[in-house]
Design a protein around this motif. Sequence first.
Motif, PDB file in Angstrom:
ATOM      1  N   GLN A 123       0.833  -1.205   0.000  1.00  0.00           N
ATOM      2  CA  GLN A 123       0.000   0.000   0.000  1.00  0.00           C
ATOM      3  C   GLN A 123       0.869   1.258   0.000  1.00  0.00           C
ATOM      4  O   GLN A 123       0.598   2.223  -0.732  1.00  0.00           O
ATOM      5  CB  GLN A 123      -0.909   0.000   1.221  1.00  0.00           C
ATOM      6  N   ARG A 151       1.148   4.239  -3.033  1.00  0.00           N
ATOM      7  CA  ARG A 151       0.973   5.671  -2.811  1.00  0.00           C
ATOM      8  C   ARG A 151       2.227   6.464  -3.182  1.00  0.00           C
ATOM      9  O   ARG A 151       2.136   7.560  -3.749  1.00  0.00           O
ATOM     10  CB  ARG A 151       0.580   5.918  -1.356  1.00  0.00           C
ATOM     11  N   GLU A 192      -9.103   3.264  -4.210  1.00  0.00           N
ATOM     12  CA  GLU A 192      -7.967   4.177  -4.226  1.00  0.00           C
ATOM     13  C   GLU A 192      -7.296   4.187  -5.597  1.00  0.00           C
ATOM     14  O   GLU A 192      -6.911   5.259  -6.110  1.00  0.00           O
ATOM     15  CB  GLU A 192      -6.960   3.765  -3.146  1.00  0.00           C
ATOM     16  N   GLN A 238      -9.389   6.207  -8.010  1.00  0.00           N
ATOM     17  CA  GLN A 238      -9.226   7.647  -7.790  1.00  0.00           C
ATOM     18  C   GLN A 238      -7.915   8.152  -8.389  1.00  0.00           C
ATOM     19  O   GLN A 238      -7.868   9.236  -8.989  1.00  0.00           O
ATOM     20  CB  GLN A 238      -9.273   7.948  -6.287  1.00  0.00           C
ATOM     21  N   GLN A 239      -6.857   7.377  -8.214  1.00  0.00           N
ATOM     22  CA  GLN A 239      -5.570   7.772  -8.788  1.00  0.00           C
ATOM     23  C   GLN A 239      -5.660   7.862 -10.315  1.00  0.00           C
ATOM     24  O   GLN A 239      -5.182   8.822 -10.934  1.00  0.00           O
ATOM     25  CB  GLN A 239      -4.491   6.779  -8.388  1.00  0.00           C
TER      26      GLN A 239
END
Length: 275
Positions: free
Chosen positions: A145, A149, A252, A255-256
């Motif tokens: 994770q 990011r 996530e 969204q990226q």
Amino acid sequence: MTRTIPLKHPLDDHGRLPRRPLDETGRLPRGVREAADALVAAAAKPQLSPAADIARYCHPHYLRAEPAAFGTANFYFRAFTGYESRPEMPRAAWDDPALTWEQKRELDSQYTVAESLWSQGRLRLQAAPVMRRAAPLWQAWTTAQAELRETFEAFLHTTDGMWRAQLLRLTDAELAALDAARAWDAVAEELSLIAAEQRRDAVEEHELELKTVGQELGLDASGWVIYWPDDYTPRAYSWQHQTPVVRAVTAEIEQQRERLTEVARLAGDHETTPA
């Protein structure tokens, strides 16, 4: 329990004390008064069943009971390992006419606590090997994770000519994060089911948290993400089921990608738009 009190004067044919003349004070003779008072006291005192009557129904691990607040009691037992059979109050105790209702209630409370403590031992027994297996999977997930990011944030410092290479790194990070999330959710579901079973068998004050079991094993499970068992079960109205952590990382990733697509659109660069 039958009590016998010796009398100084035999009873008459009707089971009564014979009439005696009053003493000089106008009262019954002292011996007669004492015998009568003893009879009254014995009749007023509650007749309890012998302690042996309840002791033979106690759980083998039972040690003692101590009075607590509000008329309750604290029960103490030898430690349960979880290998024992589930504690259940013997049916014979319920059917025993020699036991009072209060004694049966005490036994019922004793076995309720015994079952709770036994469920803690069973949780430790069942959860220990799963938690040891889960620890590296949690570490792998948090690492994946973080890399996802960090890879995405790297676009802020990536030159235009390097966007495609960075997109390739991002897709690799996405796949690694999804794989790690699936592996974690699989073991988390096992732990969720074990913990739920213990909650069902224990009274509230005896619920045992997995993080406590982890501490006993030398593992830090305080940050582990474990949902309720239903969250891991596919729903009839959902055409595509995702387990909790997989669902979170998928959102996530989406969204990226939406942000990257918007940047590419604003820049008029459709070749670097992520698929």
